[in-house]
Design an enzyme around this catalytic site. Structure first.
Site, PDB file in Angstrom:
ATOM      1  N   LYS A  11       0.815  -1.212   0.000  1.00  0.00           N
ATOM      2  CA  LYS A  11       0.000   0.000   0.000  1.00  0.00           C
ATOM      3  C   LYS A  11       0.859   1.277   0.000  1.00  0.00           C
ATOM      4  CE  LYS A  11      -3.992  -2.086   2.368  1.00  0.00           C
ATOM      5  NZ  LYS A  11      -4.855  -1.948   3.585  1.00  0.00           N
ATOM      6  N   TYR A  51     -12.644  -1.838  -3.001  1.00  0.00           N
ATOM      7  CA  TYR A  51     -13.078  -1.860  -1.595  1.00  0.00           C
ATOM      8  C   TYR A  51     -14.596  -1.687  -1.467  1.00  0.00           C
ATOM      9  CZ  TYR A  51      -8.379  -1.971   0.459  1.00  0.00           C
ATOM     10  OH  TYR A  51      -7.122  -2.352   0.869  1.00  0.00           O
ATOM     11  N   PHE A  59     -15.116   4.654   7.459  1.00  0.00           N
ATOM     12  CA  PHE A  59     -13.766   4.969   6.989  1.00  0.00           C
ATOM     13  C   PHE A  59     -13.609   4.843   5.472  1.00  0.00           C
ATOM     14  CE2 PHE A  59     -13.659   0.478   8.438  1.00  0.00           C
ATOM     15  CZ  PHE A  59     -13.238  -0.155   7.270  1.00  0.00           C
ATOM     16  N   ARG A  87      -2.175 -14.131   4.902  1.00  0.00           N
ATOM     17  CA  ARG A  87      -2.857 -13.434   6.008  1.00  0.00           C
ATOM     18  C   ARG A  87      -2.040 -13.567   7.299  1.00  0.00           C
ATOM     19  NH1 ARG A  87      -6.980  -9.935   4.856  1.00  0.00           N
ATOM     20  NH2 ARG A  87      -7.491 -10.139   7.053  1.00  0.00           N
ATOM     21  N   THR A  93      -5.213  -6.580  11.117  1.00  0.00           N
ATOM     22  CA  THR A  93      -5.515  -5.305  10.445  1.00  0.00           C
ATOM     23  C   THR A  93      -4.922  -4.121  11.210  1.00  0.00           C
ATOM     24  OG1 THR A  93      -7.599  -6.292   9.702  1.00  0.00           O
ATOM     25  CG2 THR A  93      -7.399  -3.890   9.521  1.00  0.00           C
ATOM     26  N   ARG A 104       2.740  -6.268   9.314  1.00  0.00           N
ATOM     27  CA  ARG A 104       2.064  -5.111   9.912  1.00  0.00           C
ATOM     28  C   ARG A 104       2.662  -4.735  11.262  1.00  0.00           C
ATOM     29  NH1 ARG A 104      -4.029  -6.741   7.855  1.00  0.00           N
ATOM     30  NH2 ARG A 104      -4.082  -5.365   6.033  1.00  0.00           N
ATOM     31  N   ASN A 114      -1.744   0.446   6.858  1.00  0.00           N
ATOM     32  CA  ASN A 114      -1.227  -0.808   7.414  1.00  0.00           C
ATOM     33  C   ASN A 114      -0.437  -1.628   6.399  1.00  0.00           C
ATOM     34  OD1 ASN A 114      -3.394  -1.621   5.916  1.00  0.00           O
ATOM     35  ND2 ASN A 114      -4.511  -2.571   7.601  1.00  0.00           N
ATOM     36  N   HIS A 117      -2.246  -5.350   1.733  1.00  0.00           N
ATOM     37  CA  HIS A 117      -3.558  -5.989   1.571  1.00  0.00           C
ATOM     38  C   HIS A 117      -3.318  -7.454   1.220  1.00  0.00           C
ATOM     39  CE1 HIS A 117      -7.581  -6.960   0.076  1.00  0.00           C
ATOM     40  NE2 HIS A 117      -6.950  -7.590  -0.906  1.00  0.00           N
ATOM     41  N   GLU A 128     -10.190 -10.823  -7.068  1.00  0.00           N
ATOM     42  CA  GLU A 128      -9.223  -9.713  -6.957  1.00  0.00           C
ATOM     43  C   GLU A 128      -8.085  -9.866  -7.969  1.00  0.00           C
ATOM     44  OE1 GLU A 128      -8.089  -9.468  -2.814  1.00  0.00           O
ATOM     45  OE2 GLU A 128     -10.101  -8.818  -2.211  1.00  0.00           O
TER      46      GLU A 128
HETATM   47  P1  ADP Z   1      -7.819  -6.364   6.121  1.00  0.00           P
HETATM   48  O1  ADP Z   1      -7.055  -5.436   5.199  1.00  0.00           O
HETATM   49  O2  ADP Z   1      -6.971  -6.830   7.288  1.00  0.00           O
HETATM   50  O3  ADP Z   1      -8.485  -7.512   5.390  1.00  0.00           O
HETATM   51  P2  ADP Z   1     -10.439  -5.025   6.332  1.00  0.00           P
HETATM   52  O4  ADP Z   1     -10.891  -5.773   5.116  1.00  0.00           O
HETATM   53  O5  ADP Z   1     -11.314  -5.058   7.546  1.00  0.00           O
HETATM   54  O6  ADP Z   1      -8.978  -5.499   6.808  1.00  0.00           O
HETATM   55  O7  ADP Z   1     -10.239  -3.486   5.965  1.00  0.00           O
HETATM   56  C1  ADP Z   1      -9.709  -3.100   4.738  1.00  0.00           C
HETATM   57  C2  ADP Z   1      -8.788  -1.942   4.967  1.00  0.00           C
HETATM   58  O8  ADP Z   1      -9.529  -0.815   5.414  1.00  0.00           O
HETATM   59  C3  ADP Z   1      -7.733  -2.152   6.063  1.00  0.00           C
HETATM   60  O9  ADP Z   1      -6.612  -2.893   5.652  1.00  0.00           O
HETATM   61  C4  ADP Z   1      -7.382  -0.719   6.422  1.00  0.00           C
HETATM   62  O10 ADP Z   1      -6.488  -0.128   5.469  1.00  0.00           O
HETATM   63  C5  ADP Z   1      -8.754  -0.044   6.333  1.00  0.00           C
HETATM   64  N1  ADP Z   1      -9.426  -0.048   7.639  1.00  0.00           N
HETATM   65  C6  ADP Z   1      -9.987  -1.118   8.282  1.00  0.00           C
HETATM   66  N2  ADP Z   1     -10.521  -0.763   9.458  1.00  0.00           N
HETATM   67  C7  ADP Z   1     -10.300   0.583   9.585  1.00  0.00           C
HETATM   68  C8  ADP Z   1     -10.602   1.562  10.586  1.00  0.00           C
HETATM   69  N3  ADP Z   1     -11.262   1.220  11.697  1.00  0.00           N
HETATM   70  N4  ADP Z   1     -10.212   2.834  10.361  1.00  0.00           N
HETATM   71  C9  ADP Z   1      -9.564   3.190   9.230  1.00  0.00           C
HETATM   72  N5  ADP Z   1      -9.242   2.313   8.239  1.00  0.00           N
HETATM   73  C10 ADP Z   1      -9.598   1.028   8.410  1.00  0.00           C
END
Ligand code: ADP
Length: 140
Positions: A11, A51, A59, A87, A93, A104, A114, A117, A128
């Site tokens: 990212k 997304y 968010f 993962r 996350t 991370r 973070n 992805h 994807e």
């Molecule tokens: P992951 O990337 O671990 O699969 P999610 O699918 O829940 O997590 O979320 C997608 C992305 O959205 C996260 O990697 C992060 O960049 C962002 N994100 C998730 N939760 C939050 C939050 N509470 N506040 C801000 N950004 C968030």
């Protein structure tokens, strides 16, 4: 155990800090192989579609802004149990909850920025991967 493919994205917070090679080393050390990789700048439309599952979340707009704020590196990783393995090496996350030795934990700035992805299921991985790569761009 079956050989699988998964989609990974390095990212903008990580490309900005020149961490592509360091993150790739974590992935290779986990026995994941790069079978496709390219550096791109996502358009707003691409980020919103990618997304889309999060579009009702508070968010979402911030996430789209962040994902379009700089270059990303999109990758197809291949290996045994690749979805779960990626993962695991990514970590939680929120880096505050990530295990020691994960990408991370070691590189992410906060829950949004973070660093990586990774697809969360084999079904989503297929969707994807097809979103970013033509079949001819993937070389196993
Ligand atoms: P992951 O990337 O671990 O699969 P999610 O699918 O829940 O997590 O979320 C997608 C992305 O959205 C996260 O990697 C992060 O960049 C962002 N994100 C998730 N939760 C939050 C939050 N509470 N506040 C801000 N950004 C968030």
């Amino acid at each position: 155990m079956a050989v699988e493919r998964t989609l990974s994205i390095i990212k903008p917070d990580a490309t900005a800090r020149n961490l592509t090679g360091k993150i790739n080393a974590y992935l290779e050390d986990a026995d994941l192989r790069f079978v496709a990789q390219k550096r791109v700048r996502l358009t707003r439309e691409q980020a919103e579609t990618f997304y889309g599952v999060h579009k009702e979340r508070s968010f979402f707009n911030e996430l789209v802004e962040y994902m379009t704020s700089g270059p990303v590196v999109v990758q197809v990783l291949e290996g045994e149990n690749a979805v779960a393995k990626n993962r695991e090496v990514m970590g939680a996350t929120n880096p505050a909850n990530a295990d020691e030795g994960t990408i991370r934990k070691d590189f992410a700035l906060n829950v949004q920025e973070n660093s990586v992805h990774g697809s969360d299921s084999a079904e989503n991985a297929a969707i994807e991967i097809a979103y970013f790569f033509a079949g001819t761009e993937i070389v196993g």
